[in-house]
Design an enzyme around this catalytic site. Structure first.
Site, mmCIF file in Angstrom:
data_model
loop_
_atom_site.group_PDB
_atom_site.id
_atom_site.type_symbol
_atom_site.label_atom_id
_atom_site.label_comp_id
_atom_site.label_asym_id
_atom_site.label_seq_id
_atom_site.Cartn_x
_atom_site.Cartn_y
_atom_site.Cartn_z
ATOM 1 N N ASP A 1 62.754 -78.190 -23.073
ATOM 2 C CA ASP A 1 61.355 -77.943 -22.750
ATOM 3 C C ASP A 1 60.956 -78.722 -21.503
ATOM 4 O O ASP A 1 61.812 -79.075 -20.690
ATOM 5 C CB ASP A 1 60.471 -78.309 -23.949
ATOM 6 C CG ASP A 1 59.280 -77.385 -24.111
ATOM 7 O OD1 ASP A 1 58.353 -77.477 -23.284
ATOM 8 O OD2 ASP A 1 59.285 -76.579 -25.056
ATOM 9 N N HIS B 1 53.591 -79.533 -23.286
ATOM 10 C CA HIS B 1 54.207 -78.391 -23.966
ATOM 11 C C HIS B 1 55.337 -78.845 -24.889
ATOM 12 O O HIS B 1 55.393 -78.470 -26.067
ATOM 13 C CB HIS B 1 54.732 -77.404 -22.918
ATOM 14 C CG HIS B 1 55.128 -76.070 -23.472
ATOM 15 N ND1 HIS B 1 56.371 -75.833 -24.005
ATOM 16 C CD2 HIS B 1 54.444 -74.900 -23.565
ATOM 17 C CE1 HIS B 1 56.437 -74.563 -24.401
ATOM 18 N NE2 HIS B 1 55.283 -73.976 -24.150
ATOM 19 N N SER C 1 55.712 -69.758 -27.873
ATOM 20 C CA SER C 1 56.251 -71.124 -27.747
ATOM 21 C C SER C 1 55.982 -71.949 -28.983
ATOM 22 O O SER C 1 56.710 -72.915 -29.269
ATOM 23 C CB SER C 1 55.622 -71.832 -26.539
ATOM 24 O OG SER C 1 56.167 -71.379 -25.333
#
Length: 545
Positions: A70, A287, A461
């Site tokens: 990521d 994220h 995601s």
């Protein structure tokens, strides 16, 4: 995400209807909804809590390492620091490659988008920009009548497609930036006239707009503020401005290339392995931190949220910038994860084009050969990925693009919401009858954020780590199962969706069975999966006697 998309069609074009987002704004789901049970709790989670309370009490488990490829992870988060993987062969901070794997001080993982000097890539291009820059010198002046070899003709057609796609994306980004800037400008003017800095919905109801634009701004913002608050609405506007500004300045800027100064590798050599640094957090870990929390946030500390799996270590691989990830980095991250003991790899990223798909395919083959399960997000474009490419994927292709096999140990995940109705499949989620395996919760998922904070996010995601967490849960309590067996258990234990659901296809809205837009026809379910795992284990034990 859906609010940002709205900004494309507002302000300068207020006459157009706003896009809508099912199950995303008008109400909030229950806390911890993605772990709840449809029958007991009335929300379409994956029944994790039920599985723990009814099936796993008193059972022992084995720690499973899950690699999160990521954009970076805050390893000091209050809900994650206990579950971060620690390289047992590496001594932290001594500047020596103790385990002689080529990576110095890789205590919690590795950063493939940084340099030995300590610099890091933050923003990067989209792959469409890199490919245009690669092909433009040869094809910019070419015509359809230009004599080409068969391979060159195919490349020329790709170049034309890239340019068309690029121009569409750039126009949208510029329009989104213009519209958002315009909304903020008029909104600030309204606040000055009100004499307010934090107005309420009553203030906007009482305000008498002037001119042609102010009434449209008020019309746009009032329903949004009713759903949340002015402060949250303002933050979403500013996030939208940042999003489109970043697209124009970096993602779609043909002149921008951060790679040389920030990494220092030989980018032309896809087989180069040793580069990067040990900064797994990087300049923007939002994220990756959110993804990691969904998988493994500590369940027993009375803090924040509860991850899906309770005996997991998170290996952090910083690979995805603010922009499109690069194939070389993805391949190296997969190989690092496999070589350092990960049994599951979560990949909450994807793109429409690939610079060197072969190098990623070879890494995927390597992972599959080592009994590692790869879990990948299907993408957030609301498209059919049988018709629109989303890479990486399970398909192995030759140099001409012909499929030469598939990765069996691969799960492709679409996003679902909490209501069991026609809007169950998230409006942004990609889908595909053969390309998407399962759906999992991906709307308003509350999870960890840097600096020990928490936030709700939408996206495939978020759905992918739900499935990665479930896979880790199964491998933890049933370590004898192979990656492919774990995938089969997950696929064969979904909660089937009985009603038809809405999707967008070719510009119109259609209602289809979930069995037509996914292989399994359902939403993953931890309780059902563990029941099936136990049954499969018992059957295998009987046969072995």
């Amino acid at each position: 995400m859906n609010f940002i998309k709205k900004l494309l069609y507002t302000a300068a074009v207020f006459a157009l209807p706003l896009t809508s987002s099912a199950q995303s704004s008008d109400e909030k789901p229950k806390e911890n909804w993605f772990n709840l049970d449809l029958k007991a709790d009335g929300t379409f989670g994956i029944s994790t809590e039920r599985a723990y309370s009814e099936l796993l009490k008193g059972k022992t488990s084995k720690t499973v390492v899950v690699a999160v490829i990521d954009g970076g992870i805050d390893e000091n988060h209050e809900d994650l620091k206990q579950v971060m993987w620690v390289n047992p062969k590496e001594i932290a901070g001594n500047g020596i490659d103790d385990d002689k794997n080529g990576y110095i001080d890789d205590v919690h993982g590795w950063n493939f988008i940084g340099s030995a000097k300590g610099t890091n890539v933050h923003h990067d291009n989209m792959e469409v920009v890199r490919l245009i820059n690669k092909l433009q010198p040869k094809y910019a002046a070419a015509l359809n009548s230009t004599p080409f070899t068969e391979a060159e003709r195919k490349e020329f057609q790709l170049y034309k497609k890239l340019v068309t796609d690029y121009m569409e994306k750039l126009q949208q980004a510029q329009m989104g930036l213009q519209n958002t800037t315009m909304i903020l400008k008029y909104l600030d003017g309204i606040l000055v006239k009100m004499g307010k800095t934090e107005p309420t919905i009553d203030d906007f109801n009482a305000y008498k707009p002037e001119g042609d634009i102010e009434p449209q701004v008020i019309k746009f913002l009032k329903p949004e503020i009713k759903k949340t608050s002015y402060q949250e609405f303002r933050q979403e506007l500013e996030d939208g401005l940042k999003h489109y500004d970043t697209q124009v300045k970096y993602h779609l800027n043909l002149e921008f290339d951060p790679r040389k100064d920030s990494v220092g590798d030989n980018y032309a050599n896809s087989n180069e392995r040793i580069y990067g640094n040990n900064d797994i957090t990087g300049p923007d870990a939002e994220h990756g931190t959110h993804v990691a929390g969904i998988i493994a946030a500590v369940r027993s500390n009375s803090l924040g949220i509860k991850g899906v799996a309770d005996n997991v270590k998170i290996m952090a691989l910083r690979t995805v910038p603010d922009g499109d990830e690069r194939d070389k980095d993805v391949a190296n991250s997969i190989r690092y994860a496999v070589d350092n003991g990960a049994k599951i790899i979560n990949m909450s990223f994807g793109k429409a084009y690939s610079w060197d798909k072969k190098v990623v395919d070879e890494a995927v083959k390597y992972a599959v050969s080592k009994d590692v399960l790869l879990v990948h997000a299907a993408g957030n474009d609301g498209k059919n990925t049988e018709k629109e490419d989303n890479v990486p994927n399970r398909l192995f292709a030759d140099s001409t693009g012909v499929t030469m096999g598939t990765a069996e140990g691969w799960i492709e995940v679409g996003a679902s919401g909490w209501k069991n109705d026609e809007d169950l499949v998230a409006s942004f989620s990609n889908y595909g009858g053969k390309s998407v395996d399962v759906f999992a919760p991906g709307v308003k998922i509350n999870s960890t954020m840097p600096d020990s904070k928490y936030k709700e996010n939408d996206g495939t995601s978020m759905a992918s780590p739900v499935v990665a967490g479930l896979a880790a849960l199964i491998r933890s309590y049933y370590p004898q199962f192979t990656a492919v067996q774990v995938k089969e258990i997950i696929m064969n234990s979904v909660t089937k969706v009985e009603q038809k659901v809405k999707i967008r296809e070719e510009g119109s809205s259609n209602k289809v069975p979930v069995s037509q837009i996914s292989v399994s026809g359902g939403v993953v379910n931890a309780y059902n999966a563990l029941l099936l795992a136990e049954k499969t284990n018992s059957t295998a034990s009987v046969k072995s006697k």
